[in-house]
Design an enzyme around this catalytic site. Structure first.
Site, PDB file in Angstrom:
ATOM      1  CE  LYS A  29      -4.267  -1.943   1.761  1.00  0.00           C
ATOM      2  NZ  LYS A  29      -3.882  -3.327   2.143  1.00  0.00           N
TER       3      LYS A  29
HETATM    4  C1  LIG Z   1      -4.470  -4.453   1.547  1.00  0.00           C
HETATM    5  C2  LIG Z   1      -3.685  -5.708   1.575  1.00  0.00           C
HETATM    6  C3  LIG Z   1      -4.028  -6.836   0.799  1.00  0.00           C
HETATM    7  C4  LIG Z   1      -5.243  -6.840  -0.100  1.00  0.00           C
HETATM    8  O1  LIG Z   1      -5.119  -5.981  -1.205  1.00  0.00           O
HETATM    9  P1  LIG Z   1      -6.392  -5.531  -2.038  1.00  0.00           P
HETATM   10  O2  LIG Z   1      -5.916  -4.521  -2.987  1.00  0.00           O
HETATM   11  O3  LIG Z   1      -7.378  -4.973  -1.029  1.00  0.00           O
HETATM   12  O4  LIG Z   1      -6.945  -6.745  -2.701  1.00  0.00           O
HETATM   13  C5  LIG Z   1      -3.211  -7.942   0.834  1.00  0.00           C
HETATM   14  N1  LIG Z   1      -2.120  -7.989   1.655  1.00  0.00           N
HETATM   15  C6  LIG Z   1      -1.770  -6.947   2.418  1.00  0.00           C
HETATM   16  C7  LIG Z   1      -0.577  -7.068   3.290  1.00  0.00           C
HETATM   17  C8  LIG Z   1      -2.528  -5.773   2.425  1.00  0.00           C
HETATM   18  O5  LIG Z   1      -2.174  -4.745   3.215  1.00  0.00           O
END
Ligand SMILES: *Cc1c(COP(=O)(O)O)cnc(C)c1O
Length: 433
Positions: A107
């Site tokens: 993210k």
């Molecule tokens: C947010 C997140 C996900 C999921 O990603 P999406 O884009 O919501 O499908 C998977 N793994 C981690 C560590 C995350 O922070």
């Protein structure tokens, strides 16, 4: 480039799409057309920020950001996103490591790009707006990435709401170690209370305009688009080295990460299959099996950042595909249980000596479960979405080893923290805004 809503409302500029988050009709913004970006668009010498810039440029064509994208990419993509090969062909296995950023999860990529786009839009006075307040409710992971990305970005202030006593110690530290333009509020309640408060603020037109409220959640197109850049980089590198397209297994919750991969493939990058690894939240896999879209409350699992019962970005995939048959051609989904997550973390550590986080483990489990012929016929990359050290309380007892913190994360954990606690009431939040 103009942006339209998945629910059909009129086209807007990219600046409006980014500052607005969701469309006025409740839909999600998507570009009016997908640009064509075949491999030849990318010089062999291009590094990650250059690949990101070439990929993203057409999505900002004609906007105030067009001349800034290259600089924004240099600043946002300032950490490596390496493709690490673990096993050779046939059925080669690589891991796309997206956890080398400031908060050690993928993210960081979208949040850093989005924060810089917002900063530029505000600086240039494009929408005749002043400073904004970015309001975020977090159950753990998102808030840290957003806080880190917006920290000291001019014209922005971030207010983070997290449920008191319900995030891990390390998560809480990452949410509260900022200060300056980042305000952290512990809400006496659950994550749902935090989310309810944020929604109530956005629904209150006077609060909304007084503070120029913005959201930085994962459905913002400014967070989604930059994620396509690492699929471009990884697939190009693999294609140049082997002449073959790379298939991706993406740990999936709200489907933002996986959908970016779909956009990259549609734009012409050398990507073969896309498989979504989910946890015990079965909304997506049931939909692909039955054709019925049935959102439901989320179930708590070890891969907590994927605990989503109503994955928002499916609306974008449905819009792109038109019908369920085309959705099935675009992606497939394989669920993974908590029991499998645990055993995969242990098995993969035995195999390669590497610790993986519970989310990444869903992807590795799917790779091992693929029918032998399907696995052997392609080259695979499992997307590693977070560093195992972020989930030390799950991973360390399973492996019986201490996992060294990445330097960036230990620097964050050494910073002093500060937060205030508020009751789960709109007045209390409004007073803090
Ligand atoms: C947010 C997140 C996900 C999921 O990603 P999406 O884009 O919501 O499908 C998977 N793994 C981690 C560590 C995350 O922070």
């Amino acid at each position: 480039m103009r942006y339209i809503s998945t629910r059909g409302s009129a086209a807007v500029s990219v600046e409006t799409a980014i500052m607005g988050g969701t469309a006025g009709d409740g839909g999600l913004y998507v570009p009016e057309i997908l640009p064509a970006l075949p491999p030849a668009s990318f010089p062999p010498t291009a590094d990650l920020p250059a690949i990101a810039s070439i990929f993203l440029q057409p999505f900002f064509a004609g906007s105030s950001l067009a001349t800034r994208i290259s600089d924004i990419c240099r600043a946002a993509f300032n950490f490596p996103l390496p493709l690490r090969q673990l096993e050779a062909s046939p059925g080669s296995l690589s891991v796309l490591e997206l956890f080398h950023g400031p908060t050690a999860a993928f993210k960081d990529v979208g949040a850093r790009f989005l924060a810089r786009c917002m900063e530029a839009i505000i600086h240039d006075g494009v929408l005749a707006a002043g400073p904004v307040t970015v309001l975020v409710a977090t159950s753990g992971d998102t808030g840290g990435a957003v806080a880190a990305a917006y920290y000291r970005r001019a014209g922005t202030r971030v207010v983070i709401l997290f449920p008191e006593g319900r995030v891990s110690a390390r998560q809480q530290h990452q949410l509260t170690c900022w200060g300056d333009n980042v305000v952290s509020l512990a809400v006496r309640g659950e994550f749902d209370d935090c989310q309810r408060l944020v929604k109530a603020c956005f629904a209150d037109s006077s609060l909304r305009s007084q503070h120029r409220l913005c959201s930085a959640n994962s459905i913002n197109v400014g967070r989604l688009l930059p994620q396509a850049a690492y699929y471009a980089q990884a697939s190009l590198a693999h294609w140049r080295a082997t002449g073959r397209n790379l298939s991706f297994i993406v740990p999936t919750g709200n489907m933002g990460n996986a959908f970016a991969c779909v956009w990259a493939r549609r734009a012409g990058l050398p990507i073969d299959r896309i498989i979504l690894a989910t946890n015990a939240n079965l909304t997506i896999s049931d939909y692909l099996a039955t054709g019925q879209w049935l959102p439901r409350p989320s179930i708590a699992t070890l891969a907590s950042a994927m605990d989503v019962g109503n994955p928002s970005n499916m609306e974008r995939l449905q819009g792109l595909c038109g019908d369920i048959q085309t959705v099935r051609e675009e992606v497939s989904a394989i669920p993974v249980s908590d029991v499998e997550i645990r055993s995969t973390i242990v098995d993969e550590f035995r195999r390669h000596g590497l610790p993986w986080c519970p989310h990444t483990a869903t992807g590795l489990n799917v790779y091992r479960k693929l029918p032998a012929a399907e696995r052997a016929g392609r080259d695979w990359a499992v997307v590693a979405t977070a560093h195992a050290a972020k989930f030390d309380t799950i991973v360390e007892p399973l492996l019986g080893v201490h996992i060294r913190l990445p330097d960036e994360l230990s620097a964050l954990l050494a910073r002093p923290t500060h937060f205030e606690t508020i009751p789960p009431e709109l007045d209390a939040l409004a007073a803090r805004l």
